[in-house]
Scaffold this motif. Structure first.
Motif, PDB file in Angstrom:
ATOM      1  N   TYR A   1     -17.400 -32.281  34.086  1.00 43.82           N
ATOM      2  CA  TYR A   1     -18.157 -31.679  32.350  1.00 43.82           C
ATOM      3  C   TYR A   1     -19.854 -32.379  31.991  1.00 43.82           C
ATOM      4  O   TYR A   1     -20.810 -31.959  31.708  1.00 43.82           O
ATOM      5  N   LEU A   2     -19.214 -33.207  31.834  1.00 43.41           N
ATOM      6  CA  LEU A   2     -20.654 -34.901  31.349  1.00 43.41           C
ATOM      7  C   LEU A   2     -21.915 -34.082  32.170  1.00 43.41           C
ATOM      8  O   LEU A   2     -22.548 -34.259  32.715  1.00 43.41           O
ATOM      9  N   LEU A   3     -21.228 -35.112  33.736  1.00 43.06           N
ATOM     10  CA  LEU A   3     -22.504 -34.966  34.830  1.00 43.06           C
ATOM     11  C   LEU A   3     -22.577 -33.272  35.012  1.00 43.06           C
ATOM     12  O   LEU A   3     -23.889 -33.179  35.755  1.00 43.06           O
TER      13      LEU A   3
ATOM     14  N   ALA B   1     -25.622 -33.391  32.545  1.00 43.65           N
ATOM     15  CA  ALA B   1     -26.544 -34.194  33.042  1.00 43.65           C
ATOM     16  C   ALA B   1     -27.548 -33.238  33.909  1.00 43.65           C
ATOM     17  O   ALA B   1     -28.423 -33.610  34.082  1.00 43.65           O
ATOM     18  N   PHE B   2     -26.506 -32.546  34.723  1.00 41.29           N
ATOM     19  CA  PHE B   2     -27.344 -32.104  36.215  1.00 41.29           C
ATOM     20  C   PHE B   2     -27.960 -30.729  35.609  1.00 41.29           C
ATOM     21  O   PHE B   2     -29.197 -30.642  36.067  1.00 41.29           O
ATOM     22  N   HIS B   3     -27.855 -29.965  34.475  1.00 44.38           N
ATOM     23  CA  HIS B   3     -28.273 -28.783  34.062  1.00 44.38           C
ATOM     24  C   HIS B   3     -29.310 -29.597  33.213  1.00 44.38           C
ATOM     25  O   HIS B   3     -30.309 -28.205  32.652  1.00 44.38           O
ATOM     26  N   SER B   4     -29.364 -30.358  32.974  1.00 44.15           N
ATOM     27  CA  SER B   4     -30.173 -30.939  31.843  1.00 44.15           C
ATOM     28  C   SER B   4     -32.092 -30.504  32.545  1.00 44.15           C
ATOM     29  O   SER B   4     -32.890 -30.565  31.207  1.00 44.15           O
ATOM     30  N   ALA B   5     -32.337 -30.301  33.033  1.00 42.22           N
ATOM     31  CA  ALA B   5     -33.739 -30.130  33.841  1.00 42.22           C
ATOM     32  C   ALA B   5     -34.635 -29.664  32.545  1.00 42.22           C
ATOM     33  O   ALA B   5     -35.397 -29.010  32.250  1.00 42.22           O
ATOM     34  N   ALA B   6     -33.332 -27.946  32.721  1.00 40.61           N
ATOM     35  CA  ALA B   6     -34.120 -26.734  31.653  1.00 40.61           C
ATOM     36  C   ALA B   6     -34.744 -27.912  29.961  1.00 40.61           C
ATOM     37  O   ALA B   6     -35.625 -27.034  29.488  1.00 40.61           O
ATOM     38  N   TRP B   7     -34.061 -28.649  29.304  1.00 41.16           N
ATOM     39  CA  TRP B   7     -34.279 -29.039  28.789  1.00 41.16           C
ATOM     40  C   TRP B   7     -35.437 -29.986  28.556  1.00 41.16           C
ATOM     41  O   TRP B   7     -36.043 -29.839  27.513  1.00 41.16           O
ATOM     42  N   LEU B   8     -35.492 -30.786  29.426  1.00 38.25           N
ATOM     43  CA  LEU B   8     -36.706 -31.279  29.318  1.00 38.25           C
ATOM     44  C   LEU B   8     -37.689 -30.829  29.928  1.00 38.25           C
ATOM     45  O   LEU B   8     -39.381 -31.366  29.323  1.00 38.25           O
TER      46      LEU B   8
ATOM     47  N   ALA C   1     -28.533 -22.505  28.360  1.00 37.13           N
ATOM     48  CA  ALA C   1     -27.390 -22.673  27.797  1.00 37.13           C
ATOM     49  C   ALA C   1     -26.755 -23.444  28.742  1.00 37.13           C
ATOM     50  O   ALA C   1     -25.317 -23.761  27.980  1.00 37.13           O
ATOM     51  N   ALA C   2     -26.961 -23.583  29.697  1.00 35.12           N
ATOM     52  CA  ALA C   2     -26.036 -24.636  30.428  1.00 35.12           C
ATOM     53  C   ALA C   2     -25.676 -25.547  30.309  1.00 35.12           C
ATOM     54  O   ALA C   2     -24.441 -26.162  30.027  1.00 35.12           O
ATOM     55  N   ALA C   3     -26.511 -26.854  29.788  1.00 37.45           N
ATOM     56  CA  ALA C   3     -26.031 -27.881  29.799  1.00 37.45           C
ATOM     57  C   ALA C   3     -24.970 -27.773  28.183  1.00 37.45           C
ATOM     58  O   ALA C   3     -24.334 -28.930  27.883  1.00 37.45           O
ATOM     59  N   PRO C   4     -25.463 -27.696  27.068  1.00 38.21           N
ATOM     60  CA  PRO C   4     -24.977 -27.252  26.110  1.00 38.21           C
ATOM     61  C   PRO C   4     -24.272 -26.869  26.133  1.00 38.21           C
ATOM     62  O   PRO C   4     -23.038 -27.484  25.447  1.00 38.21           O
ATOM     63  N   THR C   5     -23.587 -25.925  27.328  1.00 40.69           N
ATOM     64  CA  THR C   5     -21.838 -25.496  27.529  1.00 40.69           C
ATOM     65  C   THR C   5     -21.592 -26.246  27.893  1.00 40.69           C
ATOM     66  O   THR C   5     -19.744 -26.792  27.553  1.00 40.69           O
ATOM     67  N   PHE C   6     -21.749 -26.855  28.402  1.00 41.29           N
ATOM     68  CA  PHE C   6     -20.691 -28.346  30.116  1.00 41.29           C
ATOM     69  C   PHE C   6     -20.384 -29.640  28.846  1.00 41.29           C
ATOM     70  O   PHE C   6     -19.122 -29.947  28.594  1.00 41.29           O
ATOM     71  N   ALA C   7     -21.225 -29.312  27.860  1.00 44.88           N
ATOM     72  CA  ALA C   7     -20.977 -30.892  26.967  1.00 44.88           C
ATOM     73  C   ALA C   7     -20.810 -30.612  25.698  1.00 44.88           C
ATOM     74  O   ALA C   7     -19.250 -31.569  25.479  1.00 44.88           O
ATOM     75  N   ILE C   8     -19.596 -29.284  25.238  1.00 47.91           N
ATOM     76  CA  ILE C   8     -19.123 -28.439  24.676  1.00 47.91           C
ATOM     77  C   ILE C   8     -17.947 -28.646  25.302  1.00 47.91           C
ATOM     78  O   ILE C   8     -16.737 -28.874  24.837  1.00 47.91           O
ATOM     79  N   MET C   9     -17.868 -28.209  26.651  1.00 47.96           N
ATOM     80  CA  MET C   9     -16.208 -28.139  27.130  1.00 47.96           C
ATOM     81  C   MET C   9     -16.077 -29.965  27.677  1.00 47.96           C
ATOM     82  O   MET C   9     -15.116 -29.222  27.571  1.00 47.96           O
ATOM     83  N   ALA C  10     -16.751 -30.792  27.765  1.00 51.59           N
ATOM     84  CA  ALA C  10     -16.376 -31.999  27.967  1.00 51.59           C
ATOM     85  C   ALA C  10     -15.727 -32.245  26.398  1.00 51.59           C
ATOM     86  O   ALA C  10     -14.448 -33.252  27.074  1.00 51.59           O
ATOM     87  N   VAL C  11     -16.484 -32.652  24.983  1.00 51.03           N
ATOM     88  CA  VAL C  11     -15.982 -32.867  23.843  1.00 51.03           C
ATOM     89  C   VAL C  11     -14.146 -32.136  24.105  1.00 51.03           C
ATOM     90  O   VAL C  11     -13.269 -32.716  23.520  1.00 51.03           O
ATOM     91  N   LEU C  12     -14.319 -30.343  24.198  1.00 46.68           N
ATOM     92  CA  LEU C  12     -12.932 -29.959  23.561  1.00 46.68           C
ATOM     93  C   LEU C  12     -11.666 -30.569  24.679  1.00 46.68           C
ATOM     94  O   LEU C  12     -10.740 -30.552  24.384  1.00 46.68           O
ATOM     95  N   THR C  13     -12.611 -30.605  26.252  1.00 44.71           N
ATOM     96  CA  THR C  13     -11.590 -30.901  27.239  1.00 44.71           C
ATOM     97  C   THR C  13     -11.105 -32.974  26.426  1.00 44.71           C
ATOM     98  O   THR C  13      -9.426 -33.296  26.960  1.00 44.71           O
ATOM     99  N   ALA C  14     -11.569 -33.727  25.806  1.00 45.98           N
ATOM    100  CA  ALA C  14     -11.387 -34.628  25.692  1.00 45.98           C
ATOM    101  C   ALA C  14     -10.336 -34.904  24.610  1.00 45.98           C
ATOM    102  O   ALA C  14      -9.870 -35.540  24.310  1.00 45.98           O
ATOM    103  N   MET C  15     -10.565 -33.786  23.012  1.00 50.24           N
ATOM    104  CA  MET C  15     -10.347 -33.573  22.451  1.00 50.24           C
ATOM    105  C   MET C  15      -8.776 -33.149  22.690  1.00 50.24           C
ATOM    106  O   MET C  15      -7.475 -33.378  22.102  1.00 50.24           O
TER     107      MET C  15
END
Length: 92
Positions: A68-70, A73-80, A29-43
């Motif tokens: 948030y993007l970093l 990326a750092f939390h993407s290990a679980a997905w990989l 859940a961590a990586a997509p959560t931070f990605a969503i936070m990055a998009v919302l913050t940018a918008m």
């Protein structure tokens, strides 16, 4: 009939398995959560927190969106790891 000791050991094992399962899903859940936070913050932008986090003044990594993007990326290990297991490459 099982003894109280073996029943307790079995319950303990079940608790460990459940905790590991929950930890794995939380890691996913961590990586997509931070990605969503990055998009919302940018918008939304122009948040007072951006002023605090942009201490780098001109730095490419200044601000909340790159942070948030970093973090994503750092939390993407679980997905990989999940992708590798699905492809049959999960050696561990």
């Amino acid at each position: 009939m099982t003894s109280p000791v073996s029943a307790a050991a079995s319950a303990h094992r079940d608790g460990i398995v459940a905790a590991r399962h929950l930890a794995r899903w939380l890691a996913l859940a961590a990586a997509p959560t931070f990605a969503i936070m990055a998009v919302l913050t940018a918008m939304i932008g122009d948040d007072p927190a951006d002023m605090l986090c942009a201490a780098g003044h001109g730095s490419v990594l200044g601000g909340m969106v790159p942070m948030y993007l970093l973090m994503s990326a750092f939390h993407s290990a679980a997905w990989l790891r999940l992708i590798a297991e699905r492809r049959g490459g999960g050696g561990g």
